[in-house]
Motif scaffolding. Structure first.
Motif, mmCIF file in Angstrom:
data_model
loop_
_atom_site.group_PDB
_atom_site.id
_atom_site.type_symbol
_atom_site.label_atom_id
_atom_site.label_comp_id
_atom_site.label_asym_id
_atom_site.label_seq_id
_atom_site.Cartn_x
_atom_site.Cartn_y
_atom_site.Cartn_z
ATOM 1 N N LEU A 15 41.227 37.437 30.545
ATOM 2 C CA LEU A 15 40.150 38.071 31.371
ATOM 3 C C LEU A 15 39.484 36.670 31.942
ATOM 4 C CD1 LEU A 15 38.572 39.748 32.841
ATOM 5 C CD2 LEU A 15 37.076 40.324 30.686
ATOM 6 N N GLU A 16 39.193 36.022 30.918
ATOM 7 C CA GLU A 16 38.646 34.503 31.310
ATOM 8 C C GLU A 16 39.604 33.941 32.253
ATOM 9 O OE1 GLU A 16 35.463 34.172 30.730
ATOM 10 O OE2 GLU A 16 35.335 36.005 29.291
ATOM 11 N N VAL A 17 40.707 33.771 31.975
ATOM 12 C CA VAL A 17 41.587 32.944 32.709
ATOM 13 C C VAL A 17 41.595 33.288 34.149
ATOM 14 C CG1 VAL A 17 44.054 32.281 33.157
ATOM 15 C CG2 VAL A 17 42.988 31.880 30.955
ATOM 16 N N ALA A 18 41.644 34.737 34.236
ATOM 17 C CA ALA A 18 41.511 35.279 35.719
ATOM 18 C C ALA A 18 40.434 35.032 36.240
ATOM 19 C CB ALA A 18 41.990 36.855 35.275
ATOM 20 N N ARG A 19 39.417 34.982 35.713
ATOM 21 C CA ARG A 19 38.198 34.728 36.163
ATOM 22 C C ARG A 19 38.204 33.316 36.622
ATOM 23 N NH1 ARG A 19 34.168 37.740 31.728
ATOM 24 N NH2 ARG A 19 34.125 39.780 32.825
ATOM 25 N N LEU A 20 38.672 32.343 36.111
ATOM 26 C CA LEU A 20 38.640 30.953 36.400
ATOM 27 C C LEU A 20 39.517 30.768 37.487
ATOM 28 C CD1 LEU A 20 38.734 29.217 32.703
ATOM 29 C CD2 LEU A 20 36.641 29.100 34.481
ATOM 30 N N LEU A 21 40.524 31.466 37.408
ATOM 31 C CA LEU A 21 41.387 31.196 38.676
ATOM 32 C C LEU A 21 40.923 31.387 39.798
ATOM 33 C CD1 LEU A 21 44.898 31.969 36.685
ATOM 34 C CD2 LEU A 21 43.918 29.823 37.620
ATOM 35 N N GLN A 22 40.253 32.921 39.734
ATOM 36 C CA GLN A 22 39.735 33.547 40.759
ATOM 37 C C GLN A 22 38.382 32.657 41.545
ATOM 38 O OE1 GLN A 22 39.265 37.976 41.856
ATOM 39 N NE2 GLN A 22 37.339 37.492 40.697
ATOM 40 N N GLN A 23 37.670 31.930 40.521
ATOM 41 C CA GLN A 23 36.803 30.996 40.808
ATOM 42 C C GLN A 23 37.173 29.751 41.762
ATOM 43 O OE1 GLN A 23 34.645 30.383 37.491
ATOM 44 N NE2 GLN A 23 33.855 32.312 36.950
#
Length: 245
Positions: A15-23
């Motif tokens: 989840l944290e990786v997905a958030r970072l990539l989206q940012q």
């Protein structure tokens, strides 16, 4: 726009990786067995990596996103299993070996026919040595390490533009270890066991994203775990098999 798919994104590092990539501006497709936690993303799919239709569901998600430049595999389970409970061992093998192969293989075949891409997976330092407290977990992580290495050689032999990153964290304070809240300390208890050098999931995710950007082939997360894994790989087997972990 760069397009990424994260499988196993409902919690923890995924989840944290997905958030970072989206940012960072990536167009995201995220998947997990539990999708109720993924409302912040536009393209979401319910995928159980252990089901035979998981590969087809991944391809459907890729189509919805409009393609895939990065496949990030965060799906996995792990337990200490000192009693060698059969259900725990078999579930671990099913998810971490068979499910892993199903999803990574699908991503590889897609990239092979669509001009290439980048496959990144979360394995573990547990794959570097056989760890008695978690036999199936340790063995399946070694399988993942070898599988990615093999695919890298295969892609080069076939002259495919596919890059690979094998990400190997140590202990991270996530639900996988029984932690309900974030714990960034050096040690702590989650599922009743004490875990040394416990890492923060956000910091680990940042390291992983940087490693992908730098096209690292293998990345052991945190210098302390890099030192530890190098040291224990030098221990002779006749000593290792008598060590109590």
């Amino acid at each position: 726009m760069k397009r990424a798919i994260v499988v196993g994104a409902s919690s923890g590092i995924g989840l944290e990786v997905a958030r970072l990539l989206q940012q960072q501006g990536w167009k995201m497709g995220v998947a997990a067995r539990r999708v109720e936690r993924l409302a912040e993303f536009d393209c979401v799919a319910a995928i159980d990596v252990n089901r035979s239709d998981a590969g087809d569901r991944l391809l459907q998600l890729i189509e919805r996103v409009g393609g895939m430049d990065l496949y990030f595999h965060a799906s996995g389970i792990g337990h200490q299993n000192r009693q060698l409970t059969e259900e725990i061992e078999m579930a671990t093998v099913e998810t971490n070996a068979m499910g892993f192969t199903r999803m990574v293989g699908t991503a590889y075949r897609y990239m092979a026919s669509h001009g290439g891409g980048h496959i990144a997976v979360i394995s573990s330092i547990a794959g570097t040595m056989g760890l008695g407290p978690a036999p199936a977990y340790s063995a399946t992580k070694a399988f993942q390490n070898t599988y990615i290495q093999s695919l890298e050689q295969l892609a080069n032999a076939q002259k495919l533009n596919i890059r690979f990153t094998d990400l190997r964290p140590g202990f991270v304070a996530t639900a996988l270890l029984g932690f309900d809240t974030e714990n960034s300390g050096n040690q702590g208890k989650g599922d009743g066991f004490r875990y040394p050098i416990l890492m923060n999931k956000v910091e680990v995710a940042r390291d992983m994203v940087r490693s992908i950007e730098k096209h690292r082939h293998v990345r052991v997360i945190d210098w302390r775990w890099r030192l530890i894994t190098r040291m224990w790989q030098c221990i002779p087997r006749f000593i290792w098999r008598h060590m109590k972990l």
